[in-house]
Design a protein around this motif. Structure first.
Motif, mmCIF file in Angstrom:
data_model
loop_
_atom_site.group_PDB
_atom_site.id
_atom_site.type_symbol
_atom_site.label_atom_id
_atom_site.label_comp_id
_atom_site.label_asym_id
_atom_site.label_seq_id
_atom_site.Cartn_x
_atom_site.Cartn_y
_atom_site.Cartn_z
ATOM 1 N N GLN A 1 -20.246 43.193 52.257
ATOM 2 C CA GLN A 1 -20.185 44.277 51.410
ATOM 3 C C GLN A 1 -20.159 45.671 52.109
ATOM 4 O O GLN A 1 -20.558 45.811 53.366
ATOM 5 C CB GLN A 1 -21.428 44.362 50.639
ATOM 6 C CG GLN A 1 -21.767 45.450 49.595
ATOM 7 C CD GLN A 1 -23.028 45.753 49.000
ATOM 8 O OE1 GLN A 1 -24.061 45.645 49.980
ATOM 9 N NE2 GLN A 1 -23.269 46.223 47.932
ATOM 10 N N ARG A 2 -19.373 46.672 51.416
ATOM 11 C CA ARG A 2 -19.172 47.926 52.031
ATOM 12 C C ARG A 2 -18.996 48.822 50.740
ATOM 13 O O ARG A 2 -17.980 48.597 49.883
ATOM 14 C CB ARG A 2 -17.762 47.843 52.760
ATOM 15 C CG ARG A 2 -17.512 49.535 53.326
ATOM 16 C CD ARG A 2 -16.173 49.451 54.152
ATOM 17 N NE ARG A 2 -16.134 50.724 54.929
ATOM 18 C CZ ARG A 2 -14.843 50.895 55.627
ATOM 19 N NH1 ARG A 2 -13.942 50.121 55.809
ATOM 20 N NH2 ARG A 2 -14.841 52.125 56.093
ATOM 21 N N GLU A 3 -19.755 49.695 50.804
ATOM 22 C CA GLU A 3 -19.958 50.639 49.540
ATOM 23 C C GLU A 3 -19.730 50.168 48.288
ATOM 24 O O GLU A 3 -19.095 50.658 47.480
ATOM 25 C CB GLU A 3 -18.825 51.629 49.935
ATOM 26 C CG GLU A 3 -19.094 52.513 51.346
ATOM 27 C CD GLU A 3 -17.893 53.475 51.403
ATOM 28 O OE1 GLU A 3 -16.928 53.620 50.797
ATOM 29 O OE2 GLU A 3 -18.062 54.295 52.396
ATOM 30 N N VAL B 1 -20.027 43.238 61.525
ATOM 31 C CA VAL B 1 -20.972 43.349 60.453
ATOM 32 C C VAL B 1 -22.502 43.103 60.950
ATOM 33 O O VAL B 1 -22.708 43.068 62.045
ATOM 34 C CB VAL B 1 -21.042 42.007 59.570
ATOM 35 C CG1 VAL B 1 -19.418 42.083 59.101
ATOM 36 C CG2 VAL B 1 -20.897 40.884 60.225
ATOM 37 N N GLN C 1 -23.258 43.181 55.874
ATOM 38 C CA GLN C 1 -22.963 44.561 55.520
ATOM 39 C C GLN C 1 -21.858 44.995 56.506
ATOM 40 O O GLN C 1 -22.091 44.536 57.642
ATOM 41 C CB GLN C 1 -24.006 45.513 55.572
ATOM 42 C CG GLN C 1 -25.187 45.269 54.584
ATOM 43 C CD GLN C 1 -24.846 46.002 53.418
ATOM 44 O OE1 GLN C 1 -23.850 46.697 53.235
ATOM 45 N NE2 GLN C 1 -25.698 45.727 52.382
ATOM 46 N N TRP C 2 -20.891 45.632 56.086
ATOM 47 C CA TRP C 2 -19.746 46.043 56.868
ATOM 48 C C TRP C 2 -20.607 47.098 57.830
ATOM 49 O O TRP C 2 -21.292 47.952 57.491
ATOM 50 C CB TRP C 2 -18.791 46.966 56.114
ATOM 51 C CG TRP C 2 -17.848 47.575 57.218
ATOM 52 C CD1 TRP C 2 -16.731 47.289 57.745
ATOM 53 C CD2 TRP C 2 -17.995 48.904 57.515
ATOM 54 N NE1 TRP C 2 -16.182 48.120 58.323
ATOM 55 C CE2 TRP C 2 -16.828 49.380 58.327
ATOM 56 C CE3 TRP C 2 -18.906 49.930 56.794
ATOM 57 C CZ2 TRP C 2 -16.627 50.509 58.632
ATOM 58 C CZ3 TRP C 2 -18.533 51.337 57.474
ATOM 59 C CH2 TRP C 2 -17.720 51.680 58.424
ATOM 60 N N GLU D 1 -11.601 48.564 60.703
ATOM 61 C CA GLU D 1 -10.851 48.439 59.422
ATOM 62 C C GLU D 1 -10.196 47.140 59.512
ATOM 63 O O GLU D 1 -9.893 46.424 60.426
ATOM 64 C CB GLU D 1 -9.986 49.326 59.457
ATOM 65 C CG GLU D 1 -10.639 50.893 59.673
ATOM 66 C CD GLU D 1 -11.550 51.065 58.137
ATOM 67 O OE1 GLU D 1 -11.228 50.602 57.165
ATOM 68 O OE2 GLU D 1 -12.466 51.861 58.342
ATOM 69 N N TRP E 1 -10.907 45.066 50.006
ATOM 70 C CA TRP E 1 -12.049 45.303 49.315
ATOM 71 C C TRP E 1 -12.098 45.269 47.997
ATOM 72 O O TRP E 1 -11.002 46.105 47.389
ATOM 73 C CB TRP E 1 -12.659 46.779 50.133
ATOM 74 C CG TRP E 1 -13.107 46.735 51.733
ATOM 75 C CD1 TRP E 1 -12.151 47.328 52.575
ATOM 76 C CD2 TRP E 1 -14.117 46.045 52.065
ATOM 77 N NE1 TRP E 1 -12.651 47.038 53.696
ATOM 78 C CE2 TRP E 1 -13.923 46.330 53.497
ATOM 79 C CE3 TRP E 1 -15.355 45.331 51.859
ATOM 80 C CZ2 TRP E 1 -14.789 45.876 54.583
ATOM 81 C CZ3 TRP E 1 -16.220 44.748 52.697
ATOM 82 C CH2 TRP E 1 -15.881 44.920 54.087
#
Length: 280
Positions: free
Chosen positions: A155-157, A202, A226-227, A231, A244
């Motif tokens: 997950q990222r943002e 992560v 979590q990331w 990139e 994403w």
């Protein structure tokens, strides 16, 4: 009638009633040609006009004995029946029945691969006390193989990382996955596979759930994480495309019967409820 499967090794005494038959041939199961397809429920397999090479008791399904079996030789498909692969059947079967089919597929494949000892080449024999095959000459014991693999939602943002394997159809994406290597913890495998396949780091790796995956003999252990840095840079071999995705722009993703889909739903739906900072 309960849909619960109760695993077993020794078959019960014959009570004169029918049994479920998971008859396997050329990577397909024989099922009643209905919607959804149903397993054969018969007193004896000869009622279907079939001869079996081997039959193994699996346990109780819906209160009746269930057996995995392979054909002794090719035969005409019984009227009203058809042969289907397990992956396709899983799209319409309940999770418990899919797991039963996976158990049958893996046990039959394991027996086929362990007819002879891998050390001295002697014929293997069944262990009468457990699901195992033994070499009467050198004592080697072979148990059904289970290959652990991790599958993870990054997950990222409020978005989830999805990638496309070159084996996937164009437009189809899923969460990342990979096999555990000797000496690794499951969490180390999660971090390594993500770094190797898409080049990111992560943190906050947490167990989610697990699912047997008999293609051919995996146990998929699911994680969320979590990331933290980097990139996306795909490796071009295991993953050829990645990005994403949020709830509004999801591509084609796995069906709801899979742990991959459960992970995706958990992340994107949870993000909608808890905001862009994600779930806790």
């Amino acid at each position: 009638m309960s849909d619960e499967f109760i695993a077993g090794f020794n078959p019960p005494p014959d009570d004169g009633g029918p049994a479920w038959w998971l008859i396997y041939h050329e990577d397909k199961f024989l099922v009643q040609d209905e919607d959804p397809p149903r397993l054969p429920l018969a007193r004896q397999v000869w009622e279907l006009g079939l001869t079996l090479e081997t039959a193994r008791y699996l346990g109780q399904w819906q209160g009746r004995p269930a057996y995995a079996a392979t054909l002794g030789h090719p035969a005409a498909t019984p009227e009203g029946y058809a042969w289907h692969g397990l992956y396709g059947l899983a799209m319409g079967w309940p999770e418990g029945l899919t797991a039963l089919g996976g158990r049958a597929k893996q046990i039959l494949a394991w027996e086929r691969r362990n007819r002879f000892c891998g050390v001295c080449a002697s014929p293997m024999i069944d262990d009468p006390k457990e699901r195992a095959r033994r070499c009467p000459r050198c004592g080697l014991v072979a148990y059904p193989r289970v290959s652990p693999a991790v599958i993870m939602a990054v997950q990222r943002e409020g978005k989830v990382l999805l990638g496309r394997s070159p084996r996937f159809a164009p437009g189809r994406m899923s969460v990342l996955a990979g096999f555990v290597e000797p000496g690794e913890t499951l969490e180390q495998t999660v971090a390594r596979e993500i770094k190797e396949e898409v080049g990111i780091a992560v943190t906050d790796i947490r167990y989610f759930a697990s699912q047997p995956w008999p293609f051919p003999d995996s146990l998929m252990v699911g994680f969320t994480c979590q990331w933290v840095a980097g990139e996306i840079e795909v490796d071009g071999e295991e993953i050829v495309e990645a990005g994403w995705y949020g709830l509004e722009d999801l591509p084609r993703i796995p069906p709801r019967s899979t742990i991959a889909r459960r992970l995706i739903d958990h992340v994107v739906v949870g993000a909608q409820h808890l905001g862009s900072t994600g779930w806790r």
